[in-house]
Design a protein around this motif. Structure first.
Motif, mmCIF file in Angstrom:
data_model
loop_
_atom_site.group_PDB
_atom_site.id
_atom_site.type_symbol
_atom_site.label_atom_id
_atom_site.label_comp_id
_atom_site.label_asym_id
_atom_site.label_seq_id
_atom_site.Cartn_x
_atom_site.Cartn_y
_atom_site.Cartn_z
ATOM 1 N N THR A 110 0.827 -1.194 0.000
ATOM 2 C CA THR A 110 0.000 0.000 0.000
ATOM 3 C C THR A 110 0.866 1.251 0.000
ATOM 4 O OG1 THR A 110 -0.131 -0.046 2.403
ATOM 5 C CG2 THR A 110 -1.909 -1.128 1.195
ATOM 6 N N GLY A 111 0.489 2.224 -0.789
ATOM 7 C CA GLY A 111 1.191 3.499 -0.837
ATOM 8 C C GLY A 111 2.385 3.521 -1.760
ATOM 9 N N LEU A 112 2.646 2.427 -2.460
ATOM 10 C CA LEU A 112 3.780 2.405 -3.379
ATOM 11 C C LEU A 112 3.328 2.773 -4.779
ATOM 12 C CD1 LEU A 112 5.727 -0.824 -2.380
ATOM 13 C CD2 LEU A 112 6.169 1.520 -1.707
ATOM 14 N N LYS A 113 4.190 3.452 -5.481
ATOM 15 C CA LYS A 113 3.910 3.825 -6.860
ATOM 16 C C LYS A 113 4.168 2.639 -7.763
ATOM 17 C CE LYS A 113 4.866 7.243 -10.336
ATOM 18 N NZ LYS A 113 5.699 8.294 -10.818
ATOM 19 N N ARG A 114 3.303 2.439 -8.735
ATOM 20 C CA ARG A 114 3.469 1.360 -9.693
ATOM 21 C C ARG A 114 3.469 1.949 -11.091
ATOM 22 N NH1 ARG A 114 -0.206 -3.624 -7.932
ATOM 23 N NH2 ARG A 114 0.908 -4.411 -9.735
ATOM 24 N N TRP A 122 8.510 4.322 -14.717
ATOM 25 C CA TRP A 122 9.356 5.191 -13.909
ATOM 26 C C TRP A 122 9.450 6.559 -14.567
ATOM 27 C CZ3 TRP A 122 13.016 4.208 -9.760
ATOM 28 C CH2 TRP A 122 12.824 2.977 -9.142
ATOM 29 N N GLU A 142 12.477 10.074 -10.832
ATOM 30 C CA GLU A 142 12.756 8.900 -10.004
ATOM 31 C C GLU A 142 14.080 8.250 -10.408
ATOM 32 O OE1 GLU A 142 8.616 6.839 -8.807
ATOM 33 O OE2 GLU A 142 9.003 6.943 -10.963
ATOM 34 N N LEU A 144 9.036 6.172 -3.567
ATOM 35 C CA LEU A 144 7.844 5.402 -3.216
ATOM 36 C C LEU A 144 7.764 4.159 -4.087
ATOM 37 C CD1 LEU A 144 5.256 8.285 -2.801
ATOM 38 C CD2 LEU A 144 6.378 6.974 -0.999
ATOM 39 N N ARG A 145 8.826 3.380 -4.088
ATOM 40 C CA ARG A 145 8.912 2.158 -4.879
ATOM 41 C C ARG A 145 9.343 1.013 -3.980
ATOM 42 N NH1 ARG A 145 7.191 2.252 -10.339
ATOM 43 N NH2 ARG A 145 7.422 4.382 -11.054
ATOM 44 N N SER A 157 11.747 -3.377 -7.215
ATOM 45 C CA SER A 157 11.573 -2.518 -8.384
ATOM 46 C C SER A 157 12.813 -1.654 -8.603
ATOM 47 C CB SER A 157 10.334 -1.645 -8.200
ATOM 48 O OG SER A 157 10.152 -0.788 -9.289
#
Length: 88
Positions: free
Chosen positions: A10-14, A17, A21, A47-48, A52
């Motif tokens: 939760t809260g991670l960027k997907r 890129w 970043e 936030l990765r 990744s």
């Protein structure tokens, strides 16, 4: 037995890129080295997931990655090795 999850999802960027970043990751690794990939995103301010970040560095951002077509010498070597070893 079940393996522990690599990170809190939760809260991670997907997704793709962004250049910002990439710049943050490259700057952080150049200054501090990669060390622990699990803790790197938090320390670098990304936030990765650590996985990744590791894959992005290994496959795209490392300065020693050679891009472009094979040279004639490399192509010749591949053909010679294939003749010796086959598809294995």
């Amino acid at each position: 037995m079940v393996r522990a999850p690599c990170c809190e999802k939760t809260g991670l960027k997907r997704g793709p890129w962004a250049q910002e970043e990439d710049d943050i990751l490259v700057d952080y690794i150049n200054k501090n080295g990669h060390g622990s990939w699990r803790s790197l995103p938090k320390q670098a301010g990304l936030l990765r997931c650590g996985k990744s970040c590791r894959l992005r560095w290994t496959n795209y951002l490392r300065p020693d990655i050679k891009r472009g077509p094979f040279t004639a010498e490399e192509e010749k070597l591949v053909i010679q090795l294939h003749a010796i070893l086959g598809n294995s």
